[in-house]
Write an enzyme that holds these catalytic residues in place. Structure first.
Site, PDB file in Angstrom:
ATOM      1  N   ASN A   1       0.979  -1.184   0.056  1.00  0.00           N
ATOM      2  CA  ASN A   1       0.030  -0.020  -0.030  1.00  0.00           C
ATOM      3  C   ASN A   1       0.892   1.191  -0.088  1.00  0.00           C
ATOM      4  O   ASN A   1       1.476   1.391   1.047  1.00  0.00           O
ATOM      5  CB  ASN A   1      -0.992  -0.151   1.230  1.00  0.00           C
ATOM      6  CG  ASN A   1      -1.818   1.170   1.239  1.00  0.00           C
ATOM      7  OD1 ASN A   1      -1.812   1.995   0.242  1.00  0.00           O
ATOM      8  ND2 ASN A   1      -2.659   1.347   2.228  1.00  0.00           N
ATOM      9  N   GLU A   2       0.879   1.883  -1.121  1.00  0.00           N
ATOM     10  CA  GLU A   2       1.902   3.064  -1.292  1.00  0.00           C
ATOM     11  C   GLU A   2       1.275   4.457  -0.662  1.00  0.00           C
ATOM     12  O   GLU A   2       1.871   5.392  -0.743  1.00  0.00           O
ATOM     13  CB  GLU A   2       2.217   3.361  -2.683  1.00  0.00           C
ATOM     14  CG  GLU A   2       0.960   3.791  -3.696  1.00  0.00           C
ATOM     15  CD  GLU A   2       1.662   4.345  -4.935  1.00  0.00           C
ATOM     16  OE1 GLU A   2       2.779   3.747  -5.534  1.00  0.00           O
ATOM     17  OE2 GLU A   2       0.769   4.741  -5.731  1.00  0.00           O
ATOM     18  N   ASP A   3      -0.054   4.394   0.071  1.00  0.00           N
ATOM     19  CA  ASP A   3      -0.672   5.442   0.551  1.00  0.00           C
ATOM     20  C   ASP A   3      -0.961   5.068   2.056  1.00  0.00           C
ATOM     21  O   ASP A   3      -1.887   5.788   2.635  1.00  0.00           O
ATOM     22  CB  ASP A   3      -1.924   6.053  -0.118  1.00  0.00           C
ATOM     23  CG  ASP A   3      -2.122   7.376  -0.027  1.00  0.00           C
ATOM     24  OD1 ASP A   3      -1.193   8.161   0.433  1.00  0.00           O
ATOM     25  OD2 ASP A   3      -3.429   7.436  -0.046  1.00  0.00           O
ATOM     26  N   LEU A   4      -0.009   4.515   2.783  1.00  0.00           N
ATOM     27  CA  LEU A   4      -0.439   3.966   4.257  1.00  0.00           C
ATOM     28  C   LEU A   4       0.231   5.003   5.101  1.00  0.00           C
ATOM     29  O   LEU A   4       1.253   5.149   5.866  1.00  0.00           O
ATOM     30  CB  LEU A   4      -0.024   2.783   4.341  1.00  0.00           C
ATOM     31  CG  LEU A   4       0.018   2.300   6.058  1.00  0.00           C
ATOM     32  CD1 LEU A   4      -1.688   2.304   6.211  1.00  0.00           C
ATOM     33  CD2 LEU A   4       0.577   0.919   6.089  1.00  0.00           C
TER      34      LEU A   4
ATOM     35  N   ASN B   1      -5.008   7.638   7.058  1.00  0.00           N
ATOM     36  CA  ASN B   1      -5.718   6.184   6.308  1.00  0.00           C
ATOM     37  C   ASN B   1      -5.594   5.285   7.335  1.00  0.00           C
ATOM     38  O   ASN B   1      -5.583   4.090   6.868  1.00  0.00           O
ATOM     39  CB  ASN B   1      -4.875   6.204   5.296  1.00  0.00           C
ATOM     40  CG  ASN B   1      -5.354   6.704   3.957  1.00  0.00           C
ATOM     41  OD1 ASN B   1      -6.205   7.576   4.202  1.00  0.00           O
ATOM     42  ND2 ASN B   1      -4.753   6.982   2.835  1.00  0.00           N
TER      43      ASN B   1
END
Length: 303
Positions: free
Chosen positions: A194-197, A201
């Site tokens: 997951n590159e947007d953790l 979030n």
């Protein structure tokens, strides 16, 4: 009970999402009504929003709380339903249903008032690291994006874009990012990352203390997601400490995390100048931590 209303703050910035944003915004009330009917939902409060979507609290037919998510269709979120279905609620929000072509998901409702953003910084970073490790399962074969492919593209894309933009920052950043992509890209792993953790979030839940929302998955190295803990909360700890805490909790190599962090910072830096060249408001971009923080992150990662 309220009807569906797009949050005003989301309307103010949504035009910068990209071509077709106005038409998509116009479609949201229709989509909300379509899927409340289809899934037998009732509105249960005012809609909330993130950077690329609207989250409408609802009640399901059995009275249980849920979220109707209406997301801006874009490449990085295309595989969100695949990621959530793969995790099946283990460490992440539970997905009840979805229609991927419309960007619509029906999700478990978490506590939107409690995220890792307000938890003690070391505890928050370590929680993200532990969740990142837990969610790094073998990537499904149908996952569309891979770090190997993206790194290969960046080898040529980064210097070309930088040159087209008028060489807006020092060449050494481009050269270092290209070298990392050439060295690490071909050997990148095949875990679902997951590159947007980031802190906002991860929300408090009832099934588990903390659950991940809004994943942007790709197949690759777990270290590729480390940059998200550096976007904000700059005054509470150093970047060295954050990477150390994250790497220990996630069981990854801190040096590799720093290397991929440089690549992602440089990539975001070029995106920042592309958006400015296309007329985006500097004030609006300054509100996005993924843009505002990149010069400092890149300088740290390069040293």
């Amino acid at each position: 009970m309220t009807g569906f209303k797009i949050p005003p703050k989301f309307l103010d910035r949504a035009a910068e999402l990209g071509p077709g944003a106005a038409e998509w915004l116009d479609s949201l009330p229709f989509l909300a009504e379509k899927y409340t009917d289809k899934w037998q939902l009732e509105y249960d409060g005012e809609a909330m929003h993130g950077f690329v979507g609207v989250a409408q609290p609802v009640r399901r037919a059995d009275g249980s709380p849920a979220i109707l998510k209406l997301g801006w269709p874009h490449e990085e979120s295309d595989d969100e339903p695949l990621a959530l279905s793969t995790w099946a609620g283990q460490g992440a929000v539970l997905m009840y249903d979805n229609v991927s072509e419309d960007g619509v998901l029906l999700l478990e409702r978490l506590d939107a008032t409690r995220s890792l953003e307000t938890e003690p910084i070391q505890q928050a970073v370590e929680t993200i690291g532990a969740l990142a490790r837990r969610l790094a399962v073998p990537a499904p074969e149908t996952l569309q994006r891979s770090l190997r492919d993206e790194a290969a593209e960046l080898v040529t894309e980064l210097p070309e874009t930088w040159s087209e933009l008028g060489e807006p920052f020092d060449r050494e950043y481009i050269d270092a990012a290209v070298e990392i992509c050439g060295n690490l890209g071909p050997e990148a792993g095949e875990l679902m990352v997951n590159e947007d953790l980031h802190f906002e979030n991860v929300l408090a839940g009832e099934r588990e203390p903390w659950l991940v929302i809004d994943p942007k998955p790709l197949s690759g190295d777990l270290e590729f997601g480390a940059i998200s803990i550096l976007w904000n909360r700059h005054e509470e700890s150093t970047m060295d400490d954050k990477i150390k805490w994250f790497s220990a909790a996630a069981g990854v190599d801190a040096g590799r995390a720093r290397a991929w962090t440089l690549v992602r910072a440089v990539q975001n830096w070029t995106w920042l100048y592309e958006d400015l060249a296309e007329g985006a408001s500097p004030a609006s971009l300054a509100e996005d931590p993924a843009y505002a923080a990149v010069p400092g992150i890149a300088a740290w990662a390069l040293r």
